[in-house]
Design a protein around this motif. Structure first.
Motif, mmCIF file in Angstrom:
data_model
loop_
_atom_site.group_PDB
_atom_site.id
_atom_site.type_symbol
_atom_site.label_atom_id
_atom_site.label_comp_id
_atom_site.label_asym_id
_atom_site.label_seq_id
_atom_site.Cartn_x
_atom_site.Cartn_y
_atom_site.Cartn_z
ATOM 1 N N LEU A 21 0.865 -1.169 0.000
ATOM 2 C CA LEU A 21 0.000 0.000 0.000
ATOM 3 C C LEU A 21 0.906 1.225 0.000
ATOM 4 O O LEU A 21 1.622 1.474 0.963
ATOM 5 C CB LEU A 21 -0.896 0.015 1.238
ATOM 6 C CG LEU A 21 -2.079 -0.951 1.245
ATOM 7 C CD1 LEU A 21 -1.641 -2.393 1.183
ATOM 8 C CD2 LEU A 21 -2.944 -0.711 2.451
ATOM 9 N N TRP A 23 1.474 5.151 0.060
ATOM 10 C CA TRP A 23 0.714 6.273 0.596
ATOM 11 C C TRP A 23 1.602 7.488 0.787
ATOM 12 O O TRP A 23 2.811 7.411 0.686
ATOM 13 C CB TRP A 23 0.013 5.883 1.890
ATOM 14 C CG TRP A 23 0.913 5.480 3.010
ATOM 15 C CD1 TRP A 23 1.482 4.258 3.207
ATOM 16 C CD2 TRP A 23 1.359 6.294 4.092
ATOM 17 N NE1 TRP A 23 2.249 4.253 4.343
ATOM 18 C CE2 TRP A 23 2.187 5.499 4.911
ATOM 19 C CE3 TRP A 23 1.151 7.613 4.453
ATOM 20 C CZ2 TRP A 23 2.801 5.998 6.062
ATOM 21 C CZ3 TRP A 23 1.759 8.108 5.607
ATOM 22 C CH2 TRP A 23 2.564 7.288 6.388
ATOM 23 N N SER A 48 -6.168 -0.366 3.714
ATOM 24 C CA SER A 48 -6.508 0.522 2.601
ATOM 25 C C SER A 48 -7.561 1.540 3.030
ATOM 26 O O SER A 48 -7.458 2.726 2.702
ATOM 27 C CB SER A 48 -7.042 -0.271 1.404
ATOM 28 O OG SER A 48 -6.041 -1.080 0.846
ATOM 29 N N LEU A 51 -6.038 4.270 5.382
ATOM 30 C CA LEU A 51 -5.306 5.289 4.627
ATOM 31 C C LEU A 51 -6.224 6.093 3.713
ATOM 32 O O LEU A 51 -6.066 7.304 3.570
ATOM 33 C CB LEU A 51 -4.189 4.637 3.800
ATOM 34 C CG LEU A 51 -3.049 4.013 4.613
ATOM 35 C CD1 LEU A 51 -2.179 3.148 3.710
ATOM 36 C CD2 LEU A 51 -2.228 5.079 5.306
ATOM 37 N N LEU A 57 -3.949 7.217 0.775
ATOM 38 C CA LEU A 57 -3.680 6.069 -0.089
ATOM 39 C C LEU A 57 -3.511 6.497 -1.534
ATOM 40 O O LEU A 57 -4.343 7.206 -2.100
ATOM 41 C CB LEU A 57 -4.822 5.052 0.005
ATOM 42 C CG LEU A 57 -4.611 3.739 -0.737
ATOM 43 C CD1 LEU A 57 -3.415 2.969 -0.170
ATOM 44 C CD2 LEU A 57 -5.864 2.877 -0.664
#
Length: 68
Positions: A21, A23, A48, A51, A57
């Motif tokens: 992921l 970010w 997910s 974030l 994200l």
């Protein structure tokens, strides 16, 4: 390069990571900077969402395809 299998970033989880992921916190990071959390299949959606709600994200990529 390490022989260790990457593990999930979820608190207390020791499962193998299969997702990255990417970010960025715009208050702290330049727009092109990407921080990463790793996620197992079970925690991908939760991390997910965590974030995403904050607008952090940027991308979710399978670990095997991650080029970062």
């Amino acid at each position: 390069m390490s022989d260790e299998t990457p593990i999930c970033s979820a608190k207390g989880c020791r499962a193998d990571a299969v997702w990255v992921l990417a970010w960025n916190n715009p208050k702290l990071h330049t727009p092109d900077r990407r921080k990463t959390w790793l996620a197992c299949e079970e925690h991908r959606e939760h991390l997910s969402q965590f974030l995403g709600i904050r607008g952090f994200l940027k991308d979710v990529v399978a670990l095997k395809d991650w080029d970062g």
